[in-house]
Scaffold this active site. Structure first.
Site, PDB file in Angstrom:
ATOM      1  N   GLU A  79      14.873  58.850 -64.211  1.00 49.16           N
ATOM      2  CA  GLU A  79      14.965  59.533 -62.916  1.00 49.16           C
ATOM      3  C   GLU A  79      16.030  58.861 -62.056  1.00 49.16           C
ATOM      4  OE1 GLU A  79      10.313  60.908 -62.026  1.00 49.16           O
ATOM      5  OE2 GLU A  79      11.128  59.088 -61.132  1.00 49.16           O
ATOM      6  N   ARG A  88      -8.294  60.785 -61.160  1.00 48.78           N
ATOM      7  CA  ARG A  88      -9.522  60.037 -60.866  1.00 48.78           C
ATOM      8  C   ARG A  88      -9.689  59.960 -59.358  1.00 48.78           C
ATOM      9  NH1 ARG A  88      -5.333  56.356 -61.473  1.00 48.78           N
ATOM     10  NH2 ARG A  88      -5.086  55.053 -59.640  1.00 48.78           N
ATOM     11  N   LYS A 106       3.405  61.456 -68.495  1.00 43.06           N
ATOM     12  CA  LYS A 106       4.220  61.761 -67.316  1.00 43.06           C
ATOM     13  C   LYS A 106       5.290  62.792 -67.627  1.00 43.06           C
ATOM     14  CE  LYS A 106       1.861  58.424 -65.496  1.00 43.06           C
ATOM     15  NZ  LYS A 106       0.487  58.749 -65.076  1.00 43.06           N
TER      16      LYS A 106
END
Ligand code: MV4
Length: 503
Positions: A208, A300, A126
């Protein structure tokens, strides 16, 4: 009429589906419609599963556990070679986002139906995904990677509380810790690191700003091997229970055509910049002012892809197979116009009246919903024994309508028609949500259940196990027995973790 109904010459003659359950059935159907033979694989407990009987060929998988069988990449390639499969479709879950599978495919001269190993590896981290998308101009949640030994307290102060600490190798909320006050930062940071290491084998984290009451909106993208990428609108993952999506819809009640174009163009640009080939999903948060922030990319096909298929009149699995074979994108961006509305309910064999306790068992009788705008993707049949080795989703009920209300009413009708005896299901849960005034009004957020149906947000069986472990840790702190190796937590830490589970 589906706009990718153009007949594509069969580019593969045989595809192995490295999955089970409803998604294996879904891919087999796409293969059949494309004139491609399908190869199923199955763990022993799945020998009577629908995908095994529907496929043209079926091979058993050995494994220490049923799950291990589907994760055994070497065995999957061995079967693919033996079966004469030219390509492998991974579905979702299992090895669908493991870069070792496309690497093994390349080494065996077999096509992987999905992005390259490098792209999966890069976007699976990430921190690297955030860096790539920041460079592509996507808006990120204010925050920072935590990879250079940053002073976390200082970074958190700069961002402003509350903050979220997340695992770079994680997803789906695992390893996430919300920090409301500076005094809690150290402890929660250490918990996040520990859980990340345990869950993902890496303690790489990032931080974050916590977006309050966000909407979870994702963009479907499709890239080909000629450098092109397009978007197919958005899905809102309206209702989630402990990060488990239960109801999704397309389009989102709050996304305007202008916002859709901005989010879609941003996602498609991000996909092009990293050389994305295949179907993928860009996850965003949308705040109350309709600002959107990039979260992560799922490399995916998603469980909820059918709501996009219904609204855009496309077959995303067929498109995946075509681009994997080197064909250009089957659509131009300007051809893709959303029409109507679609919902998907994930039907699970969990009992909503017993904390969503997973209740695998044997399906006695089935009455399947039908009628206009009703689609059911399932592997259930009367007499099917739902194995306990896998997750509890047994069907995806999808409805389509000219507008949200028609799609919602069709979903309620289909849920009422849907009768499964022999196992409890989440159907009553879905009915409660779909009849709630706030849901009807489209007032959604990731906190919908906690805000409006808190009794349904109660802890799951997994939480109960976690609480039992914490109770044992507490007991070991006070017993005369020598402290167990695991008893590394203080009493305060144990109570704090219990509070997190129960929140
Ligand atoms: C967030 C967030 C709020 N602020 N990040 C959860 C799983 C993963 N896909 C990202 N997720 C979130 N990230 C910031 N900076 C809210 C979520 C979130 C969520 C959080 C709590 C409870 C349920 C949630 C469901 C979806 C997304």
């Amino acid at each position: 009429m589906s706009i990718n109904s153009r007949e594509a010459a069969p580019m593969f003659s045989r595809i192995l589906i490295a999955n089970r359950g409803e998604i294996a059935v879904r891919v087999i159907r796409a293969c059949r419609q494309m004139g491609i033979a399908s190869v199923a694989v199955y763990a022993d407990c799945d020998r009577d599963s629908l995908h095994v009987s529907l496929a043209d060929f079926a091979y058993p998988l050995e494994g220490a556990t049923p799950r291990a069988a589907y994760l055994d990449i070497e065995q999957l390639l061995k079967v693919a070679r033996r079966a004469g499969a030219e390509a492998i479709h991974p579905g979702y879950g299992f090895v669908s986002e493991n870069p070792a599978l496309p690497e093994a495919c390349v080494a065996n001269g077999i096509t992987f139906i999905g992005p390259s190993a490098d792209v999966i590896r890069r976007l699976g981290n990430k921190n690297q995904a955030r860096d790539a998308m920041k460079a592509a101009g996507l808006p990120l949640v204010p925050g920072s990677n935590l990879t250079q030994g940053e002073d976390v307290a200082q970074v958190a102060q700069q961002i402003g509380y509350p903050v979220l600490i997340k695992a770079a190798g994680g997803g789906g909320g695992r390893g996430m810790r919300k920090v409301d006050h500076p005094k809690d930062l150290d402890n929660l940071f250490q918990q996040a690191r520990s859980e990340s290491l345990t869950s993902f084998g890496s303690d790489e984290l990032f931080i974050e700003k916590y977006v309050v009451h966000p909407r979870h909106v994702e963009i479907q993208v499709l890239g080909d091997s000629h450098g092109q990428a397009i978007y197919l609108g958005e899905r809102e993952c309206s209702i989630q229970r402990r990060f488990q999506k239960m109801i999704e819809e397309a389009p989102s009640p709050v996304v305007t055509p202008e916002l859709r174009q901005r989010m879609g163009q941003a996602a498609a640009k991000g996909a092009r910049e990293v050389g994305y080939v295949g179907a993928g999903t860009f996850e965003f948060l949308v705040d109350k002012d309709l600002n959107f922030y990039f979260l992560e990319v799922n490399t995916r096909l998603q469980v909820e892809h059918p709501v996009t298929e219904q609204v855009y009149g496309v077959d995303l699995v067929q498109a995946q197979i075509e681009v994997a074979a080197g064909h250009p994108l089957p659509w131009k961006q300007e051809e893709l116009k959303p029409r109507g509305w679609a919902f998907e309910c994930r039907i699970t064999c969990e009992d909503p009246y017993r904390n969503f306790l997973p209740c695998p068992g044997q399906v006695q009788q089935l009455r399947l919903p039908q009628g206009a705008g009703v689609r059911l993707d399932t592997h259930l049949y009367p007499g099917y024994q739902v194995p306990q080795a896998f997750d509890s989703m047994v069907a995806k009920l999808i409805t389509f309508g000219e507008d949200r209300e028609q799609a919602r009413r069709r979903m309620l009708g289909a849920l009422a028609e849907f009768q499964i005896t022999g196992i409890p299901t989440s159907i009553p849960f879905h009915q409660q949500i779909l009849e709630h005034p706030e849901f009807i009004a489209g007032n959604l957020s990731t906190h919908f259940i906690a805000d409006h149906l808190p009794h349904l947000a109660r802890c799951s069986a997994g939480d109960i196990q976690e609480l039992a472990a914490l109770a044992a840790a507490l007991e070991s702190l006070f017993s005369n027995a020598p402290p167990a190796a695991a008893a590394t937590r203080s009493e305060a830490q144990v109570w704090k973790e219990a509070g997190r589970v129960l929140r």
